[in-house]
Design a protein around this motif. Structure first.
Motif, PDB file in Angstrom:
ATOM      1  N   GLY A 575      58.924   8.244  79.427  1.00 33.56           N
ATOM      2  CA  GLY A 575      58.105   7.752  80.363  1.00 33.56           C
ATOM      3  C   GLY A 575      58.759   6.393  81.176  1.00 33.56           C
ATOM      4  O   GLY A 575      58.717   6.795  82.331  1.00 33.56           O
ATOM      5  N   ALA A 576      59.683   5.986  80.670  1.00 35.57           N
ATOM      6  CA  ALA A 576      60.470   5.073  81.608  1.00 35.57           C
ATOM      7  C   ALA A 576      61.572   5.689  82.548  1.00 35.57           C
ATOM      8  O   ALA A 576      61.760   5.369  83.599  1.00 35.57           O
ATOM      9  CB  ALA A 576      61.438   3.927  80.574  1.00 35.57           C
ATOM     10  N   LEU A 577      62.051   6.788  81.987  1.00 38.38           N
ATOM     11  CA  LEU A 577      62.858   7.589  82.818  1.00 38.38           C
ATOM     12  C   LEU A 577      62.196   8.036  84.132  1.00 38.38           C
ATOM     13  O   LEU A 577      62.573   8.304  85.116  1.00 38.38           O
ATOM     14  CB  LEU A 577      63.524   8.824  82.141  1.00 38.38           C
ATOM     15  CG  LEU A 577      64.380   8.327  80.773  1.00 38.38           C
ATOM     16  CD1 LEU A 577      64.888   9.515  79.859  1.00 38.38           C
ATOM     17  CD2 LEU A 577      65.673   7.474  81.321  1.00 38.38           C
ATOM     18  N   SER A 578      60.838   8.772  83.657  1.00 38.04           N
ATOM     19  CA  SER A 578      60.049   9.155  84.484  1.00 38.04           C
ATOM     20  C   SER A 578      59.676   8.228  85.728  1.00 38.04           C
ATOM     21  O   SER A 578      59.441   8.404  86.935  1.00 38.04           O
ATOM     22  CB  SER A 578      58.670   9.690  84.198  1.00 38.04           C
ATOM     23  OG  SER A 578      57.847  10.119  85.145  1.00 38.04           O
ATOM     24  N   ALA A 579      59.635   6.669  85.192  1.00 36.65           N
ATOM     25  CA  ALA A 579      59.360   5.862  86.073  1.00 36.65           C
ATOM     26  C   ALA A 579      60.602   5.517  87.154  1.00 36.65           C
ATOM     27  O   ALA A 579      60.273   4.996  88.400  1.00 36.65           O
ATOM     28  CB  ALA A 579      58.905   4.432  85.358  1.00 36.65           C
ATOM     29  N   LEU A 580      61.516   5.912  86.735  1.00 34.40           N
ATOM     30  CA  LEU A 580      62.809   5.714  87.725  1.00 34.40           C
ATOM     31  C   LEU A 580      62.678   7.035  88.829  1.00 34.40           C
ATOM     32  O   LEU A 580      63.049   6.370  89.986  1.00 34.40           O
ATOM     33  CB  LEU A 580      64.060   5.792  86.691  1.00 34.40           C
ATOM     34  CG  LEU A 580      64.431   4.698  85.871  1.00 34.40           C
ATOM     35  CD1 LEU A 580      65.750   5.154  85.176  1.00 34.40           C
ATOM     36  CD2 LEU A 580      64.636   3.570  86.561  1.00 34.40           C
ATOM     37  N   VAL A 581      62.216   7.931  88.410  1.00 34.69           N
ATOM     38  CA  VAL A 581      62.160   8.779  89.384  1.00 34.69           C
ATOM     39  C   VAL A 581      60.939   8.493  90.446  1.00 34.69           C
ATOM     40  O   VAL A 581      60.918   8.811  91.594  1.00 34.69           O
ATOM     41  CB  VAL A 581      61.738  10.436  88.951  1.00 34.69           C
ATOM     42  CG1 VAL A 581      61.578  11.364  89.703  1.00 34.69           C
ATOM     43  CG2 VAL A 581      62.779  10.882  87.922  1.00 34.69           C
ATOM     44  N   ALA A 582      59.855   7.829  89.848  1.00 29.61           N
ATOM     45  CA  ALA A 582      58.655   7.143  90.637  1.00 29.61           C
ATOM     46  C   ALA A 582      59.484   6.228  91.738  1.00 29.61           C
ATOM     47  O   ALA A 582      59.024   6.232  92.850  1.00 29.61           O
ATOM     48  CB  ALA A 582      57.693   6.814  89.835  1.00 29.61           C
ATOM     49  N   ALA A 583      60.142   5.261  91.213  1.00 27.32           N
ATOM     50  CA  ALA A 583      61.000   4.449  92.139  1.00 27.32           C
ATOM     51  C   ALA A 583      61.565   5.057  93.104  1.00 27.32           C
ATOM     52  O   ALA A 583      61.593   4.386  94.468  1.00 27.32           O
ATOM     53  CB  ALA A 583      61.838   3.569  91.204  1.00 27.32           C
ATOM     54  N   GLU A 584      62.453   6.213  93.013  1.00 27.17           N
ATOM     55  CA  GLU A 584      63.011   6.794  94.090  1.00 27.17           C
ATOM     56  C   GLU A 584      61.825   7.483  94.944  1.00 27.17           C
ATOM     57  O   GLU A 584      62.054   7.222  96.201  1.00 27.17           O
ATOM     58  CB  GLU A 584      64.061   7.890  93.522  1.00 27.17           C
ATOM     59  CG  GLU A 584      64.672   8.867  94.513  1.00 27.17           C
ATOM     60  CD  GLU A 584      65.534   7.713  95.490  1.00 27.17           C
ATOM     61  OE1 GLU A 584      65.814   8.547  96.374  1.00 27.17           O
ATOM     62  OE2 GLU A 584      66.242   6.861  95.192  1.00 27.17           O
ATOM     63  N   ALA A 585      61.121   8.003  94.533  1.00 25.61           N
ATOM     64  CA  ALA A 585      60.250   8.611  95.264  1.00 25.61           C
ATOM     65  C   ALA A 585      59.367   7.391  96.216  1.00 25.61           C
ATOM     66  O   ALA A 585      59.145   7.671  97.392  1.00 25.61           O
ATOM     67  CB  ALA A 585      58.900   9.305  94.483  1.00 25.61           C
ATOM     68  N   THR A 586      59.283   6.377  95.704  1.00 28.56           N
ATOM     69  CA  THR A 586      58.644   5.186  96.304  1.00 28.56           C
ATOM     70  C   THR A 586      59.716   4.808  97.513  1.00 28.56           C
ATOM     71  O   THR A 586      59.155   4.357  98.676  1.00 28.56           O
ATOM     72  CB  THR A 586      58.341   4.070  95.638  1.00 28.56           C
ATOM     73  OG1 THR A 586      57.467   4.658  94.416  1.00 28.56           O
ATOM     74  CG2 THR A 586      57.366   2.896  96.225  1.00 28.56           C
ATOM     75  N   ARG A 587      60.911   4.555  96.966  1.00 25.29           N
ATOM     76  CA  ARG A 587      61.833   4.113  98.072  1.00 25.29           C
ATOM     77  C   ARG A 587      62.021   5.295  99.431  1.00 25.29           C
ATOM     78  O   ARG A 587      61.985   4.715 100.348  1.00 25.29           O
ATOM     79  CB  ARG A 587      63.284   4.058  97.303  1.00 25.29           C
ATOM     80  CG  ARG A 587      64.427   3.868  98.571  1.00 25.29           C
ATOM     81  CD  ARG A 587      65.669   3.644  97.806  1.00 25.29           C
ATOM     82  NE  ARG A 587      66.213   4.885  97.447  1.00 25.29           N
ATOM     83  CZ  ARG A 587      66.978   5.829  98.624  1.00 25.29           C
ATOM     84  NH1 ARG A 587      67.092   5.287  99.861  1.00 25.29           N
ATOM     85  NH2 ARG A 587      67.350   6.977  98.361  1.00 25.29           N
ATOM     86  N   ARG A 588      61.848   6.455  99.112  1.00 25.85           N
ATOM     87  CA  ARG A 588      61.751   7.481 100.146  1.00 25.85           C
ATOM     88  C   ARG A 588      60.582   7.538 101.118  1.00 25.85           C
ATOM     89  O   ARG A 588      60.381   7.963 102.198  1.00 25.85           O
ATOM     90  CB  ARG A 588      61.933   8.938  99.487  1.00 25.85           C
ATOM     91  CG  ARG A 588      63.225   9.224  98.880  1.00 25.85           C
ATOM     92  CD  ARG A 588      63.523  10.567  98.197  1.00 25.85           C
ATOM     93  NE  ARG A 588      64.692  10.859  98.083  1.00 25.85           N
ATOM     94  CZ  ARG A 588      64.852  12.075  97.351  1.00 25.85           C
ATOM     95  NH1 ARG A 588      64.372  13.104  97.717  1.00 25.85           N
ATOM     96  NH2 ARG A 588      66.399  12.015  96.979  1.00 25.85           N
ATOM     97  N   LEU A 589      59.452   6.817 100.336  1.00 20.82           N
ATOM     98  CA  LEU A 589      58.452   6.563 101.322  1.00 20.82           C
ATOM     99  C   LEU A 589      58.527   5.947 102.661  1.00 20.82           C
ATOM    100  O   LEU A 589      57.884   6.254 103.541  1.00 20.82           O
ATOM    101  CB  LEU A 589      57.089   5.844 100.553  1.00 20.82           C
ATOM    102  CG  LEU A 589      55.726   5.712 101.025  1.00 20.82           C
ATOM    103  CD1 LEU A 589      55.247   6.938 101.476  1.00 20.82           C
ATOM    104  CD2 LEU A 589      54.865   4.843 100.170  1.00 20.82           C
TER     105      LEU A 589
END
Length: 596
Positions: A575-589
């Motif tokens: 789940g922590a690794l998935s949160a890193l992907v979420a952080a990248e998706a948020t950055r691209r927002l």
């Protein structure tokens, strides 16, 4: 030619101050979160007590994401078209809360209800009927509570203007935190000793009664305090079709063809919830399991009430987690800028004392915007849960759970604030013509490609938009009507100051919920794989001598072997690794703009 959506009335909220109005608007979410907390805390031990095996309990918990995937978007579309004189959201909220309350009471008294039809409670048919009724009640609670939740969230978007969408979402997060904290705090008490047996002879029965009453009271407070705009006629295409098939078709098309900004928000939510799902469902068990693995005295795992002991240990961590979530939801909104960069406050802002002016100026200058705060929260959650496999004490595990209260507060606030702003911006900026008969059309990425949304709005169009978004027959001032903030249009920033129409809030928030529930299926699949590899002996119980499945021993559902890998910790790490992907998706927002 499409027919315009016609409205009557002005949205308003009772209360003398903005804080009071926000609290009344979001009060229903406190009752919702209280009910969710009771279900997640007590239903698994209750089903184990009834004799349901762990493998089958996992199928029961599919009810949550399944109901969210189906009910919330569908109810959102149906409520968007509702022409009830009481408003589009409140009737669904009130009826849904009574259905939830009834199902909770059935869940608490399943044994007694079955006993009314089967004389011998020890018979196999009575036990199977009790389990079946309990499972059906849980499914009914999940489906009905998603109806209430969908309309409570949509009501916030409907009622508040764009500058107040972040404040509304922040208050929703606060009220949800309050409900969560109260639920866990009451659950840690001996309610039977406090209240006697007047409302039930067991703690679980009393908690279902308290949850049912709390939800009804909270929803009633919001419903009485908020006045909705009434939809006279919904926007329809020239063929006049508005049946169930069109509703489902509209939902499907909207999900596949979202505007770019809303699509980006949904993907950030999707990856974040792959990480949050195992945390929310397994953190209690993980804290208790860590204790019994590494700190419990010899023979402690043989206790007859190990399930209760794990529950009490987990409840302490959840109380700390909920307390930090509540404090974060109260304080962080003051430290974060609003998501609308072009917002201009027309009201006078008092000058702070001279000694504090310099400090406040510096703090304001370094204040992050909401997108940055959401990004930091994803990184914080990932940095915390990445240490889960290293936990060797209850204190360390509890500390990790407690720290996650900060990102959890932001995750319950940021996506809804962004969605509220984007829904209302799209509704305003994509008005096709200046004709007063034109309504707000279905907004997708295809629609945006045919409209220059960044083009300035002409003064004549602003006048028409004011008429379309306000009741032309109403001469009541916004403040006198109890409206949270002034909804007056500003020539310098028209979109920022328009009152919310929320015409399509239900369907878009329903789509966001789809991106919240789909990760739960993904998380369930990931957890199943991890547990099958690391703890295969605990998936199923061997059959007895006569071929009958034997119930699991009291400790079989928990891995207390300190030499074997901890399956839950591995799930939290993934789940922590998935949160890193979420952080990248948020950055691209930030780089995702409207398609012209």
């Amino acid at each position: 030619m499409p027919q315009a959506a016609r409205w009557v009335g002005t949205p308003s909220i009772k209360g003398r101050t903005e804080s009071a109005r926000m609290a009344l608007l979001t009060c229903s979410l406190a009752g919702l979160q209280f009910t969710w907390g009771i279900e997640m805390t007590y239903c698994t031990p209750y089903l184990l007590q009834l004799g349901l095996t762990k493998s089958r309990i996992s199928l029961v918990w599919i009810a949550g994401p399944l109901s969210g995937l189906i009910i919330q978007p569908l109810i959102g579309v149906i409520a968007d078209r509702s022409r009830s004189k009481w408003g589009r959201r409140r009737p669904f909220m009130v009826v849904g809360s009574f259905v939830v309350a009834a199902c909770l009471l059935v869940l608490g008294w399943t044994t007694e209800i079955v006993g009314m039809f089967v004389s011998d409670p020890e018979r196999v048919i009575a036990k199977k009927a009790t389990i079946a009724l309990a499972v059906l009640s849980i499914y009914a609670v999940d489906f009905a509570i998603n109806v209430v939740q969908a309309c409570c969230r949509s009501l916030i978007v409907d009622t508040l203007p764009i500058p107040q969408q972040q404040a509304g979402s922040a208050w929703a997060s606060r009220m949800a935190s309050i409900g969560q904290l109260i639920g866990y705090a009451i659950g840690s008490l001996d309610t039977v000793g406090l209240f006697g047996t007047a409302i039930g002879d067991t703690q679980f029965k009393q908690m279902t009664v308290i949850a049912a009453l709390s939800l009804i009271v909270a929803v009633s407070v919001t419903s009485i305090s908020v006045q909705e705009r009434v939809l006279i006629s919904a926007r329809r295409d020239s063929d006049g079709k508005a049946g169930a098939i069109q509703v489902l078709s509209q939902l499907f098309k909207t999900t596949l063809d979202l505007p770019p900004r809303i699509q980006a928000i949904c993907w950030a939510q999707f990856w974040a919830w792959i990480g949050w799902f195992p945390f929310l469902f397994y953190s209690t068990t993980w804290v208790g399991e860590t204790y019994f693995r590494y700190e419990a005295p010899q023979g402690a795992a043989e206790s007859k009430d190990i399930l209760g002991e794990v529950g009490r240990l987990g409840s302490l961590s959840l109380v700390v987690f909920s307390s930090i979530t509540f404090l974060s939801s109260v304080l962080l909104p003051f430290c974060v800028q609003a998501p609308d960069k072009n917002k201009k406050r027309p009201n006078f802002t008092p000058r702070p004392p001279e000694r504090l002016a310099a400090v406040l100026t510096r703090l304001t200058a370094i204040r992050p915007d909401l997108q940055t705060a959401w990004l930091i929260s994803d990184l914080m959650f990932a940095a915390t849960m990445i240490f889960a496999p290293l936990a060797r004490s209850r204190a360390f595990a509890t500390s990790l759970v407690a720290i996650c209260g900060i990102p959890w507060a932001i995750s319950g606030w940021a996506p809804f604030a962004f969605m509220g702003v984007e829904i209302n911006k799209l509704a305003i900026n994509t008005s096709p013509t200046a004709d007063s008969r034109s309504g707000i059309t279905m907004i997708t990425s295809t629609t945006i490609r045919h409209h220059h949304v960044d083009a300035p709005v002409a003064d004549a169009e602003l006048d028409v938009l004011r008429l379309n978004h306000r009741d032309v027959d109403s001469d009541t001032d916004d403040e006198e009507a109890g409206y949270p903030t002034a909804a007056r249009a500003s020539s310098s920033s028209p979109a920022a100051n328009f009152a919310s129409t929320g015409e399509l809030a239900g369907i878009y928030l329903g789509v966001l919920n789809v991106y919240t529930t789909l990760p739960q299926f993904v998380g369930t699949f990931i957890s199943w794989i991890v547990f099958s590899i690391l703890e295969p002996a605990r998936n199923e119980q061997p059959a007895g001598a006569e071929g009958v499945e034997t119930p699991p021993a009291d400790t079989e559902w928990m891995n207390v072997n300190s030499d074997s890998p901890n399956g839950i910790a591995v799930c939290l790490f993934i789940g922590a690794l998935s949160a890193l992907v979420a952080a990248e998706a948020t950055r691209r927002l930030r780089r995702t703009e409207y398609v012209i």
